[in-house]
Design a protein around this motif. Structure first.
Motif, PDB file in Angstrom:
ATOM      1  N   TYR A  14       0.849  -1.188   0.000  1.00  0.00           N
ATOM      2  CA  TYR A  14       0.000   0.000   0.000  1.00  0.00           C
ATOM      3  C   TYR A  14       0.892   1.248   0.000  1.00  0.00           C
ATOM      4  O   TYR A  14       2.075   1.181   0.348  1.00  0.00           O
ATOM      5  N   PHE A  15       0.300   2.371  -0.417  1.00  0.00           N
ATOM      6  CA  PHE A  15       1.009   3.651  -0.303  1.00  0.00           C
ATOM      7  C   PHE A  15       0.057   4.659   0.330  1.00  0.00           C
ATOM      8  O   PHE A  15      -0.970   5.022  -0.258  1.00  0.00           O
ATOM      9  N   GLY A  16       0.393   5.089   1.544  1.00  0.00           N
ATOM     10  CA  GLY A  16      -0.517   5.904   2.326  1.00  0.00           C
ATOM     11  C   GLY A  16       0.039   7.271   2.663  1.00  0.00           C
ATOM     12  O   GLY A  16       1.177   7.610   2.355  1.00  0.00           O
ATOM     13  N   THR A  17      -0.810   8.051   3.311  1.00  0.00           N
ATOM     14  CA  THR A  17      -0.400   9.366   3.806  1.00  0.00           C
ATOM     15  C   THR A  17      -1.089   9.658   5.138  1.00  0.00           C
ATOM     16  O   THR A  17      -2.180   9.135   5.403  1.00  0.00           O
ATOM     17  N   ALA A  18      -0.444  10.497   5.936  1.00  0.00           N
ATOM     18  CA  ALA A  18      -1.144  11.106   7.061  1.00  0.00           C
ATOM     19  C   ALA A  18      -2.201  12.053   6.515  1.00  0.00           C
ATOM     20  O   ALA A  18      -1.976  12.741   5.511  1.00  0.00           O
ATOM     21  N   VAL A  19      -3.363  12.068   7.173  1.00  0.00           N
ATOM     22  CA  VAL A  19      -4.479  12.911   6.761  1.00  0.00           C
ATOM     23  C   VAL A  19      -4.942  13.723   7.973  1.00  0.00           C
ATOM     24  O   VAL A  19      -5.094  13.179   9.069  1.00  0.00           O
ATOM     25  N   ALA A  20      -5.157  15.010   7.762  1.00  0.00           N
ATOM     26  CA  ALA A  20      -5.706  15.864   8.818  1.00  0.00           C
ATOM     27  C   ALA A  20      -7.154  16.203   8.483  1.00  0.00           C
ATOM     28  O   ALA A  20      -7.447  16.693   7.378  1.00  0.00           O
ATOM     29  N   ALA A  21      -8.042  15.974   9.422  1.00  0.00           N
ATOM     30  CA  ALA A  21      -9.468  16.240   9.187  1.00  0.00           C
ATOM     31  C   ALA A  21      -9.703  17.686   8.793  1.00  0.00           C
ATOM     32  O   ALA A  21     -10.587  17.987   7.972  1.00  0.00           O
ATOM     33  N   SER A  22      -8.888  18.591   9.323  1.00  0.00           N
ATOM     34  CA  SER A  22      -9.114  20.022   9.089  1.00  0.00           C
ATOM     35  C   SER A  22      -8.894  20.432   7.634  1.00  0.00           C
ATOM     36  O   SER A  22      -9.308  21.524   7.238  1.00  0.00           O
ATOM     37  N   HIS A  23      -8.257  19.576   6.837  1.00  0.00           N
ATOM     38  CA  HIS A  23      -8.006  19.934   5.432  1.00  0.00           C
ATOM     39  C   HIS A  23      -8.970  19.271   4.457  1.00  0.00           C
ATOM     40  O   HIS A  23      -8.844  19.466   3.244  1.00  0.00           O
ATOM     41  N   LEU A  24      -9.904  18.480   4.983  1.00  0.00           N
ATOM     42  CA  LEU A  24     -10.765  17.698   4.089  1.00  0.00           C
ATOM     43  C   LEU A  24     -11.793  18.552   3.348  1.00  0.00           C
ATOM     44  O   LEU A  24     -12.508  18.040   2.479  1.00  0.00           O
ATOM     45  N   GLY A  25     -11.853  19.848   3.678  1.00  0.00           N
ATOM     46  CA  GLY A  25     -12.701  20.752   2.911  1.00  0.00           C
ATOM     47  C   GLY A  25     -11.982  21.444   1.764  1.00  0.00           C
ATOM     48  O   GLY A  25     -12.593  22.244   1.051  1.00  0.00           O
ATOM     49  N   GLU A  26     -10.699  21.143   1.575  1.00  0.00           N
ATOM     50  CA  GLU A  26      -9.909  21.854   0.561  1.00  0.00           C
ATOM     51  C   GLU A  26      -9.798  21.002  -0.706  1.00  0.00           C
ATOM     52  O   GLU A  26      -9.283  19.875  -0.670  1.00  0.00           O
ATOM     53  N   ALA A  27     -10.252  21.551  -1.823  1.00  0.00           N
ATOM     54  CA  ALA A  27     -10.388  20.742  -3.051  1.00  0.00           C
ATOM     55  C   ALA A  27      -9.066  20.135  -3.515  1.00  0.00           C
ATOM     56  O   ALA A  27      -9.011  18.953  -3.867  1.00  0.00           O
ATOM     57  N   GLY A  28      -7.994  20.923  -3.520  1.00  0.00           N
ATOM     58  CA  GLY A  28      -6.713  20.409  -4.004  1.00  0.00           C
ATOM     59  C   GLY A  28      -6.181  19.298  -3.109  1.00  0.00           C
ATOM     60  O   GLY A  28      -5.611  18.306  -3.586  1.00  0.00           O
ATOM     61  N   TYR A  29      -6.363  19.478  -1.813  1.00  0.00           N
ATOM     62  CA  TYR A  29      -5.927  18.469  -0.850  1.00  0.00           C
ATOM     63  C   TYR A  29      -6.671  17.160  -1.096  1.00  0.00           C
ATOM     64  O   TYR A  29      -6.075  16.085  -1.205  1.00  0.00           O
ATOM     65  N   VAL A  30      -7.999  17.284  -1.215  1.00  0.00           N
ATOM     66  CA  VAL A  30      -8.832  16.077  -1.341  1.00  0.00           C
ATOM     67  C   VAL A  30      -8.591  15.379  -2.676  1.00  0.00           C
ATOM     68  O   VAL A  30      -8.502  14.143  -2.735  1.00  0.00           O
ATOM     69  N   SER A  31      -8.463  16.134  -3.746  1.00  0.00           N
ATOM     70  CA  SER A  31      -8.285  15.471  -5.044  1.00  0.00           C
ATOM     71  C   SER A  31      -6.934  14.753  -5.110  1.00  0.00           C
ATOM     72  O   SER A  31      -6.826  13.661  -5.682  1.00  0.00           O
ATOM     73  N   GLY A 287       3.233  23.115  -2.303  1.00  0.00           N
ATOM     74  CA  GLY A 287       2.085  23.800  -1.717  1.00  0.00           C
ATOM     75  C   GLY A 287       0.942  24.047  -2.692  1.00  0.00           C
ATOM     76  O   GLY A 287      -0.174  24.376  -2.279  1.00  0.00           O
ATOM     77  N   ASN A 288       1.195  23.875  -3.976  1.00  0.00           N
ATOM     78  CA  ASN A 288       0.138  23.988  -5.001  1.00  0.00           C
ATOM     79  C   ASN A 288      -0.300  22.623  -5.511  1.00  0.00           C
ATOM     80  O   ASN A 288      -0.946  22.540  -6.563  1.00  0.00           O
ATOM     81  N   TYR A 289       0.114  21.571  -4.818  1.00  0.00           N
ATOM     82  CA  TYR A 289      -0.221  20.190  -5.195  1.00  0.00           C
ATOM     83  C   TYR A 289       0.401  19.773  -6.523  1.00  0.00           C
ATOM     84  O   TYR A 289      -0.085  18.861  -7.196  1.00  0.00           O
ATOM     85  N   ALA A 290       1.496  20.435  -6.894  1.00  0.00           N
ATOM     86  CA  ALA A 290       2.270  19.967  -8.050  1.00  0.00           C
ATOM     87  C   ALA A 290       3.210  18.858  -7.577  1.00  0.00           C
ATOM     88  O   ALA A 290       3.838  18.967  -6.509  1.00  0.00           O
ATOM     89  N   ALA A 291       3.312  17.800  -8.387  1.00  0.00           N
ATOM     90  CA  ALA A 291       4.207  16.687  -8.062  1.00  0.00           C
ATOM     91  C   ALA A 291       5.661  17.140  -8.178  1.00  0.00           C
ATOM     92  O   ALA A 291       6.053  17.754  -9.176  1.00  0.00           O
TER      93      ALA A 291
END
Ligand code: G3I
Length: 305
Positions: A14-31, A287-291
């Motif tokens: 698997y390949f996972g990440t830490a997730v913070a609930a406080s960011h789940l409203g941000e479109a770039g983060y979620v996508s 910070g802009n979700y660019a790889a």
């Protein structure tokens, strides 16, 4: 495979990440989260101060948000963490030994019970050993009042609370062969020889210029695997940028893939802008979700493109 999760899955990982609930409203983060990752670890929401801030009063709303999101996306969830000296409410440190023992077991039972059957792996005990060359246990209310046996007791309680969850010991600066990792190794070997329930060991993988990716990472993972436990990289982040950072990330992936029982890798956040290393750039997306180059190096090391 063209995402981290699908490339890792093709390797049986698997390949996972830490997730913070406080960011789940941000479109770039979620996508980015939804596209790239197939496992999630709540970054803070399952810790003792978040789940039981007052004795016997449990709150799971923030952790539930992360778990619900992960489940809706078909991700596995790593539980983090049940018994840890940090993010521990002050009331715990004020208890006497008998009360502390019952509070620890109650905390494990209630938190694991709330998520029974829903957690892939639990970090039952986190960071119980000191840094430096002593191999000694770290001072904490649990260690100081209950002695070495608290770790074993926590694992036994955890096994009964959710028999389906894999039970992990998790620590940092244990990635290479050193006095601290050898102290953990000795504990795990003892647990396996006496039938204390333990299924996995987590190696956090927080690397920087003072603590680079060790050349014996693979050998260290393998010696633990040879004890009969799974191993996982649980909180990977690597300070730096560009090709050097990318190369370090690739070496961690290669080490995991070289060990049959290395079942997966979690990075400690989606984007540099929300990293706990607030001034650094240790993750795979900017910070802009660019790889970043590190992203492409990881994907390639996983066999994807
Ligand atoms: O929740 C409060 C919020 O109410 C308050 O307004 C705000 C003001 O500072 O603080 C918030 O708490 C912060 C919390 O993160 C949630 O954002 C804490 O101050 C902050 O100390 C805490 O940091 C976390 C750290 O653990 C605490 O030890 C990091 O986000 C988290 O990434 C980090 O994760 C740890 C792993 O659990 C264990 N291994 C090491 C790793 C990195 O330190």
């Amino acid at each position: 495979a063209d995402t981290l999760g699908s490339a890792a899955a093709a390797q049986g990982r698997y390949f996972g990440t830490a997730v913070a609930a406080s960011h789940l409203g941000e479109a770039g983060y979620v996508s980015t989260l939804n596209r790239e990752f197939d496992s999630a670890t709540p970054e803070n929401e399952m810790k003792w101060d978040a789940t039981e801030p007052t004795r016997g009063t449990f709150t799971f709303s923030a952790a539930d948000r992360v778990v619900d999101h992960a489940q809706a996306q078909g991700m596995d969830v790593r539980g983090h963490t049940l018994v840890w000296h940090s993010q521990l409410p002050s009331w715990v440190g004020g208890l006497g030994a008998a009360d502390l023992r019952s509070a620890m077991n109650n905390h494990i039972n209630r938190v694991m019970g709330h998520y029974k059957g829903e957690i892939h792996s639990w970090d039952v005990v986190n960071e119980a050993f000191q840094d430096g060359g002593s191999g000694a246990r770290r001072s904490s209310p649990f260690q100081d009042k209950l002695g070495d046996g608290y770790i074993e007791e926590a694992f036994r309680t955890a096994r009964a609370a959710d028999p389906a969850a894999k039970l992990c010991y998790n620590d940092y600066n244990t990635d290479g062969v050193n006095a601290k990792s050898t102290a953990v190794y000795t504990m795990v070997k003892d647990f396996k020889s006496r039938g204390v329930p333990i299924d996995c060991v987590g190696f956090q993988g927080h690397f920087n210029s003072n603590s680079p990716v060790p050349s014996d990472l693979r050998a260290n993972l393998q010696r633990f695997a040879d004890l009969g436990v799974d191993v996982q990289i649980t909180e990977l982040d690597i300070e730096g940028s560009g090709a050097a950072q990318a190369d370090s990330y690739a070496r961690v992936v290669e080490a995991c893939l070289a060990v049959d029982r290395c079942t997966g890798i979690t990075v400690w956040g989606v984007t540099d802008k929300y990293s706990w290393r607030s001034s650094g750039t240790p993750l795979l997306f900017d910070g802009n979700y660019a790889a970043k180059p590190a992203y492409h190096a990881v994907l390639s090391a996983l066999g994807g493109s």
